[in-house]
Design an enzyme around this catalytic site. Structure first.
Site, PDB file in Angstrom:
ATOM      1  N   GLY A 190      87.144 -37.300 -33.100  1.00 48.88           N
ATOM      2  CA  GLY A 190      86.240 -36.177 -32.883  1.00 48.88           C
ATOM      3  C   GLY A 190      85.295 -36.430 -31.734  1.00 48.88           C
ATOM      4  CG  ASN A 191      83.718 -33.427 -29.655  1.00 46.30           C
ATOM      5  OD1 ASN A 191      82.710 -32.822 -29.961  1.00 46.30           O
ATOM      6  ND2 ASN A 191      84.919 -32.845 -29.641  1.00 46.30           N
ATOM      7  NE  ARG A 192      77.003 -38.724 -29.369  1.00 46.82           N
ATOM      8  CZ  ARG A 192      76.187 -39.129 -28.403  1.00 46.82           C
ATOM      9  NH1 ARG A 192      76.673 -39.741 -27.362  1.00 46.82           N
ATOM     10  NH2 ARG A 192      74.898 -38.902 -28.493  1.00 46.82           N
ATOM     11  CB  SER A 193      80.252 -30.752 -29.824  1.00 50.85           C
ATOM     12  OG  SER A 193      79.724 -29.457 -29.849  1.00 50.85           O
TER      13      SER A 193
END
Ligand code: CTP
Length: 399
Positions: A190-193
């Site tokens: 995933g990512n940190r958005s």
């Protein structure tokens, strides 16, 4: 609404509460006065030396009626002015936002439907009520939007907003958050958005009168007022949700951070370490579809939807960053791209954002470090400039 008042005060706004007589049966005047730090009279005949029935409306930068009852909207639609609040509505030239709350039957009654139509035709923003638990044990349409969401709509209207319902009658689709690709039942790539920029875009569009659909990937924020939210997890789920509906919208804004890769295999059970000290098999990745490029390919020759992408880059030099962003816009066939710098302390999880907005014309709109609401409004300004003119929404003054 005490919570809404608190939040607006925390944003730094001066708030004057004008309760109706009925509102005071729920929450007493001392509470409103203590929280706002101002008089909270509901009577035209008090403090007459200040001519409050004229002065309050004239001074306001924004008026929000929350909760807006069927009765209040009926009075506003016909121009009644028999108490302080309805007088304020006739004297103000500021944007007016109604946040309705009532039972489903009242919301759907032809009289209320006609009143909402009248108010909107004059440029007022009537936020769609939420669906959920009502006053009694029943549920349905008519629930007041959450205070945090109403606060964001007010902030969006006040910060960089056009002060007009220039997206009235428009339908916009916004994606937000970050997609996740599962590896096993408990792990994902995933990512940190955080989804906050997408949320601000939705709030700003609602504050300008649009009907908003928000496709959210893994966002842990209260739903923005006036938006219909669809939850997805993976890139392919977001791809299906966006492509299924894009054609019905005037604009599609891809603010989501979309995972470009997924694992070729997803384990049915949690991946375990073994006693031999070996590391697990390497994760093999495969490319995900590019949602923005698919939109660009399908719609770039049509006036609508206006397709907007975001390019989050870790390049600190502004010119280089803009060149990379413009190349990305052209490659994906988007009409507009919003380029911003991301890093450990920048962009994703912070409340502030700075950006350059490019549309291939060579003209660059620079938005210096500012709130995500103000950046959102700059994006909508760029979208509105590209929408076919004849169908543009109505202008304030409202009421
Ligand atoms: N995007 C998309 N589908 C993907 C990847 C990205 O729709 N599979 C969209 C994003 O929502 C954003 C824009 O494309 O609006 C640019 O995303 P970004 O991650 O900056 O670009 P990538 O194409 O992924 O390029 P790279 O990560 O290699 O810089």
């Amino acid at each position: 609404m005490c919570d809404l008042l608190r939040r607006l005060k925390e944003f730094g706004y001066d708030v004057r509460v004008v309760p109706t007589a009925s509102a005071l049966k729920f929450v007493g005047r001392p509470t409103w006065e203590a929280l706002s730090g101002q008089s909270a009279s509901s009577d035209i005949w008090e403090e007459v030396q200040d001519v409050p029935h004229v002065a309050i409306g004239q001074k306001a930068d924004l008026v929000i009626i929350a909760p807006a009852t069927a009765d209040l909207m009926s009075k506003a639609a016909t121009g009644r002015a028999d108490d302080l609040l309805t007088s304020v509505l006739l004297t103000t030239r500021a944007p007016v936002i109604f946040a309705p709350a009532m039972h489903t039957e009242m919301w759907e009654h032809p009289a209320t439907v006609a009143n909402v139509e009248t108010l909107r035709s004059r440029g007022a923003i009537v936020i769609e009520p939420s669906v959920g638990r009502l006053t009694g044990p029943d549920s349905g349409t008519g629930r007041l939007a959450e205070p945090a969401s109403l606060a964001s709509v007010c902030r969006a209207a006040l910060e960089g907003g056009s002060g007009s319902a220039d997206l009235a009658g428009r339908r916009v689709l916004v994606t937000a958050g970050g997609t996740r690709e599962p590896l096993d039942p408990v792990r994902f790539l995933g990512n940190r958005s955080s989804g906050r920029q997408g949320w601000a875009l939705a709030a700003a569009a609602a504050a300008r009168g649009a009907s908003v659909k928000l496709i959210a990937a893994n966002v842990d924020l209260p739903e923005p007022a006036g938006s219909q939210v669809i939850r997805v997890e993976t890139t392919s789920q977001m791809f299906d949700a966006v492509l299924a509906e894009a054609g019905e919208y005037d604009a599609v804004v891809m603010a989501a951070a979309v995972a470009d890769f997924r694992s070729t295999s997803v384990a049915n059970r949690k991946i375990k370490k073994d006693d031999s000290g070996n590391v697990p098999e390497p994760i093999e990745l495969v490319r995900n579809p590019d949602i923005l490029a698919a939109l660009g390919e399908k719609w770039s020759q049509s006036p609508t939807p206006v397709v907007v992408g975001f390019a989050a880059e870790t390049i600190s030099d502004e010119q280089d960053r803009e060149a990379v962003g413009e190349a990305k816009r052209a490659a994906k066939g988007a009409n507009v791209i919003v380029v911003n710098e991301v890093g450990v302390e920048l962009g994703f999880e912070s409340a502030l954002n700075s950006a350059s907005i490019l549309d291939g014309s060579g003209v660059v709109i620079h938005v210096p470090q500012t709130s995500k609401e103000e950046l959102a409004n700059a994006v909508w300004d760029a979208v509105i400039a590209r929408l076919p003119r004849a169908e543009r929404g109505t202008e304030f003054p409202a009421g």
